[in-house]
Enzyme design. Sequence first.
Site, PDB file in Angstrom:
ATOM      1  N   LYS A 114      60.475  36.969  78.783  1.00  0.00           N
ATOM      2  CA  LYS A 114      60.858  38.310  79.219  1.00  0.00           C
ATOM      3  C   LYS A 114      61.773  38.899  78.166  1.00  0.00           C
ATOM      4  O   LYS A 114      62.404  38.162  77.411  1.00  0.00           O
ATOM      5  CB  LYS A 114      61.602  38.256  80.560  1.00  0.00           C
ATOM      6  CG  LYS A 114      61.439  39.503  81.393  1.00  0.00           C
ATOM      7  CD  LYS A 114      60.132  39.487  82.152  1.00  0.00           C
ATOM      8  CE  LYS A 114      59.946  40.726  83.000  1.00  0.00           C
ATOM      9  NZ  LYS A 114      58.788  40.552  83.901  1.00  0.00           N
TER      10      LYS A 114
HETATM   11  P1  NAD Z   1      58.831  51.080  86.663  1.00  0.00           P
HETATM   12  O1  NAD Z   1      59.921  51.368  85.709  1.00  0.00           O
HETATM   13  O2  NAD Z   1      57.474  51.633  86.397  1.00  0.00           O
HETATM   14  O3  NAD Z   1      59.258  51.541  88.128  1.00  0.00           O
HETATM   15  C1  NAD Z   1      60.427  51.121  88.742  1.00  0.00           C
HETATM   16  C2  NAD Z   1      60.644  51.950  89.986  1.00  0.00           C
HETATM   17  O4  NAD Z   1      61.771  51.453  90.706  1.00  0.00           O
HETATM   18  C3  NAD Z   1      60.958  53.437  89.702  1.00  0.00           C
HETATM   19  O5  NAD Z   1      60.342  54.235  90.684  1.00  0.00           O
HETATM   20  C4  NAD Z   1      62.469  53.481  89.845  1.00  0.00           C
HETATM   21  O6  NAD Z   1      62.950  54.770  90.184  1.00  0.00           O
HETATM   22  C5  NAD Z   1      62.668  52.506  90.975  1.00  0.00           C
HETATM   23  N1  NAD Z   1      64.029  52.020  91.048  1.00  0.00           N
HETATM   24  C6  NAD Z   1      64.849  51.649  90.032  1.00  0.00           C
HETATM   25  N2  NAD Z   1      66.047  51.292  90.498  1.00  0.00           N
HETATM   26  C7  NAD Z   1      65.985  51.429  91.834  1.00  0.00           C
HETATM   27  C8  NAD Z   1      66.912  51.230  92.874  1.00  0.00           C
HETATM   28  N3  NAD Z   1      68.152  50.785  92.630  1.00  0.00           N
HETATM   29  N4  NAD Z   1      66.503  51.475  94.151  1.00  0.00           N
HETATM   30  C9  NAD Z   1      65.265  51.929  94.395  1.00  0.00           C
HETATM   31  N5  NAD Z   1      64.342  52.134  93.450  1.00  0.00           N
HETATM   32  C10 NAD Z   1      64.704  51.890  92.195  1.00  0.00           C
HETATM   33  O7  NAD Z   1      58.759  49.474  86.785  1.00  0.00           O
HETATM   34  P2  NAD Z   1      57.535  48.581  87.283  1.00  0.00           P
HETATM   35  O8  NAD Z   1      56.772  48.153  86.090  1.00  0.00           O
HETATM   36  O9  NAD Z   1      56.863  49.256  88.412  1.00  0.00           O
HETATM   37  O10 NAD Z   1      58.298  47.290  87.810  1.00  0.00           O
HETATM   38  C11 NAD Z   1      58.832  47.204  89.132  1.00  0.00           C
HETATM   39  C12 NAD Z   1      59.005  45.739  89.520  1.00  0.00           C
HETATM   40  O11 NAD Z   1      57.746  45.060  89.432  1.00  0.00           O
HETATM   41  C13 NAD Z   1      59.941  44.920  88.630  1.00  0.00           C
HETATM   42  O12 NAD Z   1      60.555  43.915  89.409  1.00  0.00           O
HETATM   43  C14 NAD Z   1      58.992  44.287  87.634  1.00  0.00           C
HETATM   44  O13 NAD Z   1      59.543  43.134  87.024  1.00  0.00           O
HETATM   45  C15 NAD Z   1      57.845  43.947  88.563  1.00  0.00           C
HETATM   46  N6  NAD Z   1      56.546  43.728  87.911  1.00  0.00           N
HETATM   47  C16 NAD Z   1      55.986  44.649  87.087  1.00  0.00           C
HETATM   48  C17 NAD Z   1      54.732  44.412  86.551  1.00  0.00           C
HETATM   49  C18 NAD Z   1      54.006  45.428  85.703  1.00  0.00           C
HETATM   50  O14 NAD Z   1      52.844  45.171  85.375  1.00  0.00           O
HETATM   51  N7  NAD Z   1      54.590  46.566  85.367  1.00  0.00           N
HETATM   52  C19 NAD Z   1      54.063  43.209  86.830  1.00  0.00           C
HETATM   53  C20 NAD Z   1      54.662  42.287  87.675  1.00  0.00           C
HETATM   54  C21 NAD Z   1      55.897  42.568  88.220  1.00  0.00           C
END
Ligand code: NAD
Length: 424
Positions: free
Chosen positions: A113
Site C-alpha cells: 500500500k
Molecule cells: P474514494 O476516494 O473514491 O472515495 C472515498 C469516499 O469516502 C468519498 O466519497 C469521501 O467523501 C468519503 N469519505 C472520506 N472521509 C469520510 C468520512 N470521514 N466519513 C464519511 N465519508 C468519508 O475512495 P475509494 O477508492 O472508494 O475507497 C474507499 C474504501 O474502499 C477505502 O477503504 C479503500 O481502501 C477501499 N477499497 C478501494 C478499492 C478500489 O478499487 N478503489 C478496492 C478495495 C478497497
Amino acid sequence: MNQHHNSRLYQSEVFRMACRQFDLAADAINLSSEVRGRTKYPRRAIAFALPVRRDDGRIQMFEGYRVQHSLATGPSKGGVRFQQDVTIGEVAALAMWMSWKCALAGLPFGGAKGGVVVDPRTLSPGELERLSRRYIQEIIPFVGPDIDIPAPDVGTNEQVMGWMADTYSNHVGHLEPAVVTGKPLAIGGSAGRREATGHGVAHLVHAHLQELGIPITEATVAIQGFGNVGGETALALAHLGARIVAISDYTGGIHNSGGIDVRKALEYTAYNKVLHDFGGGEPITNAQLLELDCTVLAPCALERVITEENAPRLRCRILAEGANGPTTNAADKILERRPEIEVIPDVLCNSGGVIVSYFEWIQNRQSYYWSREEVLEKLHRQLDQARDAVERQRRKMKFSRRLAALTLGIQRVADAKLARGLFP
Ligand code: NAD
C-alpha cells in the site's frame, strides 16, 4: 523485534488492529513459530519527501510512503492513498490486509500500500499531476510489473494512475502499462476495472441475500462513502433491484426511505465533487447512517467506523465491508455475539478491485484485451471460489466469517514462506 510486540515504526491504531486480527487468526490455526513473525511483519517500507511546485511558484514538501508487506508469492500489489491523515502505520496495516486478500482470492501477488499526506482537493490538476509523477519517480527502484504494482485508493483515480504509468514508462523508455493498474482504458486499463470493487461487493451481497431468502427487490441499502467503491456499489445494487435508502460522503449524508436516484447522485457528485446540497432526501450524519434500520449496511469510506459504541446498535442484516478495516477489534467481538448480522469481511468483500487489477496486469503482459462481459464473468467466478472457501472454513472450524477469511489468507502466505525457506 519480538514478534509479539508491535512495531515502533508503524505505531498506529489501525496497525495495532491489523496485528490483533493477525494474532487471533494465527492462534486459531496454530501457525508455526517458524513463519509467524515473518508472515506478520511488513517486508519493507520506503518513506520519502515529495517536493512539488505549486501553481504560485512556491515549492511545498509532502511526505510519501510505500509499504510492501509480502513479496513471497509474486510482486506486491496495492493502492496509493492521497489523504491528509494518512500515516505509515495505516499504510502498513492496509498492506497487510492486501496480502491476506490476494492470497484468499488466489492471486499470485503479495500485499502493498502507499500513501501521501495531502488533501488532494486543495491541489489544482497541474499540482496533482506533479505530485503523482513525483511519487512514482521516488519509488522507481522498488516498483515494476515484477516487483510492486500500485493502483488507485482513497483520493487517487484513473488519471493519477495514467500519470504514474507515463512517468515509469518514460524512465524505462517504452510504454510499460503493467506497472500500475486502474489506468485509463486508452493506455491499457481493463474494461470493468472502474466498477470492479463495487460490482464485487454487490455480487457478494446478492449471494448472501439469496442465502437468507430475502428477495433483492425487498432489500434496503445504506452506504457510507460515495467515491469509487461506494458509488459503484450503490449503482450495482440498484441495478440488481435493491433500494438505496442512504448514501454519504465526508460532507454528510442523505436518507430517503423511498429510494435515492443513484444515477442522479453520481451525476451531481461528478459535477459538484461532494454530495452536500444534493437534496433527494433528508440530511443525516455519517453516524446516523450507520445505525439506520436497513437490510444491508456497506461502509465504503475509511477505517474504524464500526466501533464498540455503535456495534450494539447496528440494525442491518448484512454488514458488507466495502472499505478496508471499517470494524474495530472490539466491535468485532460484539458482532460475533450478534449472529443475526452477517458480516462479509473486507478481505473478501472488496476483493473485486484487486481481482480485476490482476486481470488488467495479465492483459497488459499479453497485450490481449478482454471484453467487459469476459472480465465480469471471470470476476464472479473468482469471487464465488473465494466465498465458497470462506464458507467451508467457517463451517469446518466454527469460525466467524472474518476469522475464516483471515486464516485462509494468512495460511497461504505462511505456506509460501515455508516452501521458500529462509534465505540465506
Ligand atoms: P474514494 O476516494 O473514491 O472515495 C472515498 C469516499 O469516502 C468519498 O466519497 C469521501 O467523501 C468519503 N469519505 C472520506 N472521509 C469520510 C468520512 N470521514 N466519513 C464519511 N465519508 C468519508 O475512495 P475509494 O477508492 O472508494 O475507497 C474507499 C474504501 O474502499 C477505502 O477503504 C479503500 O481502501 C477501499 N477499497 C478501494 C478499492 C478500489 O478499487 N478503489 C478496492 C478495495 C478497497
